[in-house]
Design an enzyme around this catalytic site. Sequence first.
Site, PDB file in Angstrom:
ATOM      1  N   CYS A  52      35.680 -28.136  14.475  1.00 43.73           N
ATOM      2  CA  CYS A  52      36.256 -27.779  13.167  1.00 43.73           C
ATOM      3  C   CYS A  52      35.319 -26.896  12.350  1.00 43.73           C
ATOM      4  O   CYS A  52      34.244 -27.333  11.923  1.00 43.73           O
ATOM      5  CB  CYS A  52      36.595 -29.074  12.417  1.00 43.73           C
ATOM      6  SG  CYS A  52      36.918 -28.844  10.659  1.00 43.73           S
TER       7      CYS A  52
ATOM      8  N   CYS B 130      34.573 -28.076   8.740  1.00 48.95           N
ATOM      9  CA  CYS B 130      33.671 -29.241   8.782  1.00 48.95           C
ATOM     10  C   CYS B 130      32.215 -28.779   8.843  1.00 48.95           C
ATOM     11  O   CYS B 130      31.341 -29.324   8.161  1.00 48.95           O
ATOM     12  CB  CYS B 130      33.976 -30.125   9.995  1.00 48.95           C
ATOM     13  SG  CYS B 130      35.667 -30.748  10.054  1.00 48.95           S
TER      14      CYS B 130
END
Length: 389
Positions: free
Chosen positions: A52, A55
Amino acid sequence: MNKISFFLIVLVSQLSFSQQSIKFEDSDFATILAKAKSEKKIVFLDAYAAWCGPCKLMERNVFTDKNVAEYYNKNFINAHFDMEKGEGPNLASKYGIRSYPTLLFLNGEGEIVGKELGYIKTEEFLELGKKNNKPSLVNTNLKDEFLKGKLDQAGLLNFINLYASKDPVLAKQASEKYFANKKDKEFSGEEVNALLNFTQSVDDANYKVFVANKEGITKLLPENNYKQFDSYLKLMKLVTSATDEKTKTIDDAKILKDGEGLFSKEELIKSLNLYKLNYYSAHDNFPAYEKTALEYYKNPEEFNANELLAAAITISERSKDVKSLQAATRWAEKVVMSSENYDSASILAELYSKIGKKDEAKMFAEMAINFAKEENKDATKMNEILNKK
């Protein structure tokens, strides 16, 4: 000497950097909750995935901010779990995590007291922490607090979101209490969602709030959608009054007469048929379901693949009527055109077999067998169709 000084500077800067970051616990989830209870702190849980991008940006740009690190390290027990490894999948399932990052604030019971989705900037993340720093909830069971009437408005709204799927009846009670106590006319998106989710009838207490606060609600919800929702609730009232629970049948004529003006006739018939499909399916009245499905799906191009597939499967499994099976075959053909996989190919093969189109049945059975290998599914029925003489 200059060389030594340089490395000392680098070392000091690295140590300084490492201190300016959120410190995540290196232990299992149960231990983290126990520590939160012991220290009377809320758990901040960063639910992420290794692939991600947002993230990684949170970890690099936000978690390392000096003010963020100081606040979160002082006030929270910080947890950091990859949702696709170790305990991650179980946590993702437990908390309904489907997108990353998901930022959760949990009390010592593991209940959600705050939630945010996606990448957020440093200043917003710091404010999020301040908003969810609620030590008084650490050793609190929210359900008990609700039943004792101890939750304030913010606590009630959080409780509604948390229990919406866990205990809808209790969440509805909480929503009615929340909106009964709401004083201002301004609505947030979260409030509108809570109101719509738990307004299920024109007889609900929440419906009075819905009607009385049209101006505030339509600032966030398009007026056309507001009217559609209102009409739907009124239609449900008509449908309920026209439903005979003893015979499990619905008086269409009464609904079409009493519902005139709520929708156009075409919309009314379509909405009524959709309700009937769900009702007859839930009450195992297949003859009525079959009749309604043939009417409702007569133009299959108007419906999505998942809906058509579900109806085709039901007809295939339960009907012996050739016209019904032929109609279901048309639905399945539409599904295969938009989505080729084991489910769509196999149901079409079965339907072709039942209406006597052997060559077509074998062609799609062979296709389904190939999909079954890829999707790890049982192709026994397809092999039977393929080998049928």
